[in-house]
Design a protein around this motif. Structure first.
Motif, PDB file in Angstrom:
ATOM      1  N   GLU A 100       3.161   8.809  55.293  1.00  0.00           N
ATOM      2  CA  GLU A 100       4.447   8.118  55.280  1.00  0.00           C
ATOM      3  C   GLU A 100       4.868   7.797  53.847  1.00  0.00           C
ATOM      4  OE1 GLU A 100       7.970   6.183  56.415  1.00  0.00           O
ATOM      5  OE2 GLU A 100       6.675   7.683  57.385  1.00  0.00           O
ATOM      6  N   ARG A 101       3.917   7.421  52.996  1.00  0.00           N
ATOM      7  CA  ARG A 101       4.236   7.176  51.584  1.00  0.00           C
ATOM      8  C   ARG A 101       4.784   8.446  50.936  1.00  0.00           C
ATOM      9  NH1 ARG A 101      -0.241   5.810  48.137  1.00  0.00           N
ATOM     10  NH2 ARG A 101       1.393   5.235  46.671  1.00  0.00           N
ATOM     11  N   LEU A 102       4.167   9.567  51.275  1.00  0.00           N
ATOM     12  CA  LEU A 102       4.628  10.842  50.732  1.00  0.00           C
ATOM     13  C   LEU A 102       6.045  11.135  51.204  1.00  0.00           C
ATOM     14  CD1 LEU A 102       3.955  13.488  49.171  1.00  0.00           C
ATOM     15  CD2 LEU A 102       3.109  14.399  51.336  1.00  0.00           C
ATOM     16  N   ARG A 103       6.316  10.897  52.489  1.00  0.00           N
ATOM     17  CA  ARG A 103       7.653  11.153  53.030  1.00  0.00           C
ATOM     18  C   ARG A 103       8.692  10.261  52.374  1.00  0.00           C
ATOM     19  NH1 ARG A 103      11.340   9.199  55.931  1.00  0.00           N
ATOM     20  NH2 ARG A 103      10.173   7.268  56.286  1.00  0.00           N
ATOM     21  N   GLN A 104       8.340   8.978  52.212  1.00  0.00           N
ATOM     22  CA  GLN A 104       9.283   8.054  51.579  1.00  0.00           C
ATOM     23  C   GLN A 104       9.573   8.466  50.136  1.00  0.00           C
ATOM     24  OE1 GLN A 104       7.725   4.087  51.925  1.00  0.00           O
ATOM     25  NE2 GLN A 104       7.901   4.023  54.164  1.00  0.00           N
ATOM     26  N   ALA A 105       8.560   8.908  49.427  1.00  0.00           N
ATOM     27  CA  ALA A 105       8.762   9.353  48.047  1.00  0.00           C
ATOM     28  C   ALA A 105       9.651  10.592  48.014  1.00  0.00           C
ATOM     29  CB  ALA A 105       7.418   9.651  47.389  1.00  0.00           C
ATOM     30  N   ARG A 106       9.420  11.537  48.930  1.00  0.00           N
ATOM     31  CA  ARG A 106      10.245  12.744  48.978  1.00  0.00           C
ATOM     32  C   ARG A 106      11.697  12.392  49.258  1.00  0.00           C
ATOM     33  NH1 ARG A 106       9.502  16.341  54.102  1.00  0.00           N
ATOM     34  NH2 ARG A 106      10.713  14.562  54.838  1.00  0.00           N
ATOM     35  N   ASP A 107      11.922  11.479  50.224  1.00  0.00           N
ATOM     36  CA  ASP A 107      13.303  11.093  50.551  1.00  0.00           C
ATOM     37  C   ASP A 107      13.962  10.379  49.365  1.00  0.00           C
ATOM     38  OD1 ASP A 107      12.872  12.177  53.012  1.00  0.00           O
ATOM     39  OD2 ASP A 107      12.652  10.255  54.069  1.00  0.00           O
ATOM     40  N   ALA A 108      13.194   9.545  48.666  1.00  0.00           N
ATOM     41  CA  ALA A 108      13.757   8.824  47.528  1.00  0.00           C
ATOM     42  C   ALA A 108      14.138   9.785  46.413  1.00  0.00           C
ATOM     43  CB  ALA A 108      12.743   7.795  47.017  1.00  0.00           C
ATOM     44  N   VAL A 109      13.280  10.776  46.148  1.00  0.00           N
ATOM     45  CA  VAL A 109      13.583  11.757  45.102  1.00  0.00           C
ATOM     46  C   VAL A 109      14.768  12.620  45.511  1.00  0.00           C
ATOM     47  CG1 VAL A 109      12.703  13.762  43.839  1.00  0.00           C
ATOM     48  CG2 VAL A 109      11.239  11.768  44.203  1.00  0.00           C
ATOM     49  N   ALA A 110      14.828  12.992  46.807  1.00  0.00           N
ATOM     50  CA  ALA A 110      15.960  13.786  47.291  1.00  0.00           C
ATOM     51  C   ALA A 110      17.268  13.028  47.093  1.00  0.00           C
ATOM     52  CB  ALA A 110      15.758  14.155  48.758  1.00  0.00           C
ATOM     53  N   ASP A 111      17.276  11.728  47.427  1.00  0.00           N
ATOM     54  CA  ASP A 111      18.481  10.915  47.229  1.00  0.00           C
ATOM     55  C   ASP A 111      18.849  10.841  45.748  1.00  0.00           C
ATOM     56  OD1 ASP A 111      18.593  10.473  49.928  1.00  0.00           O
ATOM     57  OD2 ASP A 111      17.650   8.479  49.839  1.00  0.00           O
ATOM     58  N   GLU A 112      17.825  10.732  44.913  1.00  0.00           N
ATOM     59  CA  GLU A 112      18.061  10.644  43.469  1.00  0.00           C
ATOM     60  C   GLU A 112      18.691  11.936  42.941  1.00  0.00           C
ATOM     61  OE1 GLU A 112      15.441   9.980  39.369  1.00  0.00           O
ATOM     62  OE2 GLU A 112      14.520   9.685  41.345  1.00  0.00           O
ATOM     63  N   ILE A 113      18.177  13.082  43.415  1.00  0.00           N
ATOM     64  CA  ILE A 113      18.728  14.365  42.961  1.00  0.00           C
ATOM     65  C   ILE A 113      20.147  14.550  43.479  1.00  0.00           C
ATOM     66  CG2 ILE A 113      18.461  16.876  43.103  1.00  0.00           C
ATOM     67  CD1 ILE A 113      15.443  16.462  43.135  1.00  0.00           C
ATOM     68  N   GLU A 114      20.396  14.175  44.722  1.00  0.00           N
ATOM     69  CA  GLU A 114      21.752  14.281  45.281  1.00  0.00           C
ATOM     70  C   GLU A 114      22.723  13.413  44.478  1.00  0.00           C
ATOM     71  OE1 GLU A 114      22.919  16.255  47.356  1.00  0.00           O
ATOM     72  OE2 GLU A 114      21.335  16.925  48.715  1.00  0.00           O
ATOM     73  N   ARG A 115      22.278  12.232  44.094  1.00  0.00           N
ATOM     74  CA  ARG A 115      23.130  11.366  43.281  1.00  0.00           C
ATOM     75  C   ARG A 115      23.433  12.010  41.932  1.00  0.00           C
ATOM     76  NH1 ARG A 115      21.857   8.077  39.396  1.00  0.00           N
ATOM     77  NH2 ARG A 115      19.623   8.125  39.912  1.00  0.00           N
ATOM     78  N   LEU A 116      22.390  12.611  41.326  1.00  0.00           N
ATOM     79  CA  LEU A 116      22.595  13.289  40.055  1.00  0.00           C
ATOM     80  C   LEU A 116      23.596  14.429  40.193  1.00  0.00           C
ATOM     81  CD1 LEU A 116      18.912  13.421  38.706  1.00  0.00           C
ATOM     82  CD2 LEU A 116      20.802  12.064  37.781  1.00  0.00           C
ATOM     83  N   LYS A 117      23.528  15.138  41.302  1.00  0.00           N
ATOM     84  CA  LYS A 117      24.478  16.234  41.520  1.00  0.00           C
ATOM     85  C   LYS A 117      25.910  15.720  41.592  1.00  0.00           C
ATOM     86  CE  LYS A 117      23.826  19.452  44.490  1.00  0.00           C
ATOM     87  NZ  LYS A 117      23.528  20.146  45.766  1.00  0.00           N
ATOM     88  N   ARG A 118      26.065  14.569  42.266  1.00  0.00           N
ATOM     89  CA  ARG A 118      27.414  14.010  42.391  1.00  0.00           C
ATOM     90  C   ARG A 118      27.949  13.526  41.050  1.00  0.00           C
ATOM     91  NH1 ARG A 118      24.985  11.699  47.035  1.00  0.00           N
ATOM     92  NH2 ARG A 118      24.717   9.699  45.939  1.00  0.00           N
ATOM     93  N   GLU A 119      27.036  13.136  40.141  1.00  0.00           N
ATOM     94  CA  GLU A 119      27.465  12.582  38.868  1.00  0.00           C
ATOM     95  C   GLU A 119      27.583  13.630  37.771  1.00  0.00           C
ATOM     96  OE1 GLU A 119      24.628   9.552  38.045  1.00  0.00           O
ATOM     97  OE2 GLU A 119      25.321   8.199  39.650  1.00  0.00           O
ATOM     98  N   VAL A 120      27.324  14.886  38.120  1.00  0.00           N
ATOM     99  CA  VAL A 120      27.434  15.943  37.106  1.00  0.00           C
ATOM    100  C   VAL A 120      28.893  16.076  36.669  1.00  0.00           C
ATOM    101  CG1 VAL A 120      27.249  18.414  36.691  1.00  0.00           C
ATOM    102  CG2 VAL A 120      25.417  17.216  37.894  1.00  0.00           C
TER     103      VAL A 120
END
Length: 598
Positions: A44-64
């Motif tokens: 579950e820790r691994l899943r939460q980390a993956r989801d957090a990183v995915a959200d972070e990358i999606e945010r970066l894409k929106r801010e490009v």
């Protein structure tokens, strides 16, 4: 295909097992085994980390920005794709489920597998994609480090558990941090191999304390050895054999059985007093790192603790220092466990090869210090943090109410450091008296590990009740050798004439002043040095419990009066090691032959 990797032999014996690789990372990674019921939590820790990183990358894409090159968005898409690729996260879950690794370790292990696969690709473009994998994993590790999980609590709960697998394991790493060594100390590993390190690096010292084979400074070991390779660690020769043939494997298994028989024979000396042939009594004390080490000291026949390294109470805490009550309980536990025998507690010695993780003081971080061995460490750090120092002193003084405690101060070199230390100690005593807290006036000793201290020893003998010679650092500072650096490890020489003369003079002056003197460095636990130290007049040795039987055997075979006759010729020699060998082969003294021979 069988291959051999050469390094420095630092802990004797033979270990045979499957390789477990600890991959290096730019992010601090905790390595520990988890209990079976913790597997879902780690996944579950691994899943939460993956989801957090995915959200972070999606945010970066929106801010490009609109005018950014299209390759930037494409790169972020690649990272998203890798993030959800089963070869990364799916395989990481397997490491958690099958090997019971914590999530960070499992992720690092899978990165090692994938990195090798990319390195073997012929296409340059694909081979360079390894960097993308590394960046994604680094993001995941950072995300997990931000999770509100008590790593130390998890380690404490699982460090004693039995490994569920049937095959023995050996640990292979670029380097092993002191905090990780502390976690592995009661683990399933039969031996250690590291790319870096010297004979007195912390990894080597802990391996000897665990009485398991280890080879350090093996340079390419972590690159050449793969996960689950069969590995032989020859701790006597400093050789690591990967994928050995059946004949070689059987030969080393025979050597393992012989070593076990020898250990069992030496163990019979546990209750034999350490008395030389001419009736000199010798105190054999134990070095410990945690209160839980005390029973092993008693089992080995130690007559006390000559060095309690308190810095390990400060490690693996994500920068949070232990409080006074927590320290007091640890010191009290060690004192009570020794059943009335003396316990010498050294104040915290951090810095150099034992930095505190995630401390706010950047001077303690290895990567921020030009030369940590010469920086803010040991008593220098304690004096720079007087409130912390007083807290530790109060905890030690409180523990003295439960048994015989002696206080030891590390790395003193200056008269003003001595003065400040006693001022803070006096303040700590006054605080306890004002609060009505029970304590006693403990004996106070100084570590002699800086040449300046050895050369002005009369000053120290005027102020302190006893001295303890820390040979590891004394050799390092006398010879200007970083003892943890494998590039210069061959120059680290305990037999160097200058080192031996400093030790001999310190022992002589302390005895003349009627002050107790002991040696607590690695030389004390090395039987090859036992006759020489006895000849110098040393009667108190402190070492890891596993080393006591072999040193005791050498003491029982020694005649100190006859050994002392040869001391001057050894110290005057340009090659003391060769001169000591000549003495035992010349046949001039039967006692010298018995004492100095291996």
């Amino acid at each position: 295909m069988t291959l051999q990797v050469f390094g420095l032999p630092v802990s004797r014996g033979v270990a045979i097992g499957r390789a477990v690789l600890v991959a290096s990372s730019r992010v601090d990674v905790a390595h520990y085994f988890i209990a079976p019921d913790q597997i879902p939590h780690e996944i579950e820790r691994l899943r939460q980390a993956r989801d957090a990183v995915a959200d972070e990358i999606e945010r970066l894409k929106r801010e490009v920005p609109d005018d950014a090159p299209p390759e930037l968005v494409a790169l972020l898409d690649v990272h998203l794709m890798l993030l959800h690729d089963e070869t990364l996260t799916g395989a990481t879950k397997q490491w958690i489920t099958e090997r019971h690794y914590n999530a960070e370790w499992a992720l690092s292990a899978q990165l090692e597998v994938l990195a090798r696969q990319f390195d073997e690709m012929e296409d340059d473009y694909l081979r360079e994609r390894k960097a993308d994998i590394e960046q994604v994993v680094e993001r995941l590790l950072r995300a997990m480090s931000r999770q509100s999980v008590s790593t130390l609590a998890a380690v404490s709960q699982t460090r004693e558990r039995d490994w569920g697998g049937e095959e023995p394991l050996v640990l292979i790493a670029g380097d092993i941090a002191p905090a990780d060594m502390l976690q592995f100390k009661r683990s399933v590993f039969q031996g250690f191999v590291t790319d870096v390190g010297g004979r007195t690096s912390h990894t080597a010292i802990v391996a000897r304390s665990m009485d398991i084979p280890a080879v350090v400074g093996a340079r390419e070991a972590s690159r050449l050895i793969r996960q689950d390779d069969w590995v032989i660690i020859d701790g006597d020769a400093g050789v690591v054999i990967v994928d050995p043939s059946p004949m070689v494997l059987e030969e080393y298994r025979f050597r393992q059985r012989q070593s076990q028989l020898e250990r069992e024979r030496l163990a019979r000396l546990r209750h034999t007093p350490a008395v030389t042939l001419d009736g000199e009594q010798v105190a054999l004390l134990a070095n410990i790192e945690l209160p839980q080490d005390a029973p092993a000291a008693l089992a080995a026949g130690a007559v006390g603790v000559g060095l309690f390294r308190t810095e390990f109470l400060f490690m693996n805490r994500q920068g949070e220092l232990p409080g006074e009550d927590e320290q007091y309980e640890a010191y009290r536990a060690a004192v009570e466990a020794m059943q009335g025998l003396p316990v010498t507690i050294r104040t915290v010695d951090v810095g150099a090869d034992k930095p505190l993780e995630r401390m706010s003081m950047s001077e303690l971080r290895h990567e921020h210090t030009l030369n940590p061995a010469l920086g803010l460490r040991a008593i220098r750090w304690s004096l720079s943090e007087p409130s912390m120092f007083r807290m530790q002193l109060r905890a030690i003084l409180r523990a003295s109410a439960h048994g015989k405690v002696r206080l030891l101060i590390p790395m003193l070199a200056h008269a003003n450091e001595i003065r400040q230390t006693f001022e803070i100690l006096a303040r700590a005593k006054q605080q306890l008296r004002d609060a009505g807290v029970a304590h006693t006036d403990v004996e106070v000793g100084a570590m002699i590990e800086v040449p300046a201290a050895a050369l002005q020893l009369p000053l120290f003998l005027r102020h302190f009740d006893f001295i303890s010679i820390g040979t590891n650092d004394l050799i390092q500072y006398t010879l200007a050798i970083d003892r943890a650096d494998e590039a210069v490890a061959h120059l680290y020489d305990p037999w160097h004439p200058a080192v031996l003369r400093l030790i001999a003079d310190a022992i002589r002056l302390a005895r003349q002043a009627g002050k107790d003197v002991s040696v607590c460095g690695e030389m004390a636990g090395e039987p090859a040095f036992t006759p020489l130290l006895l000849a110098m007049g040393l009667r108190s040795f402190s070492m890891h419990p596993s080393q006591i039987p072999a040193v005791k055997q050498r003491i029982l075979r020694s005649d100190t009066q006859k050994l002392a006759l040869h001391l001057a010729s050894v110290l005057a020699s340009d090659d003391p090691h060769a001169e000591s060998k000549r003495l035992w082969t010349s046949g001039r003294e039967a006692a010298a032959e018995r004492a100095f021979s291996p």
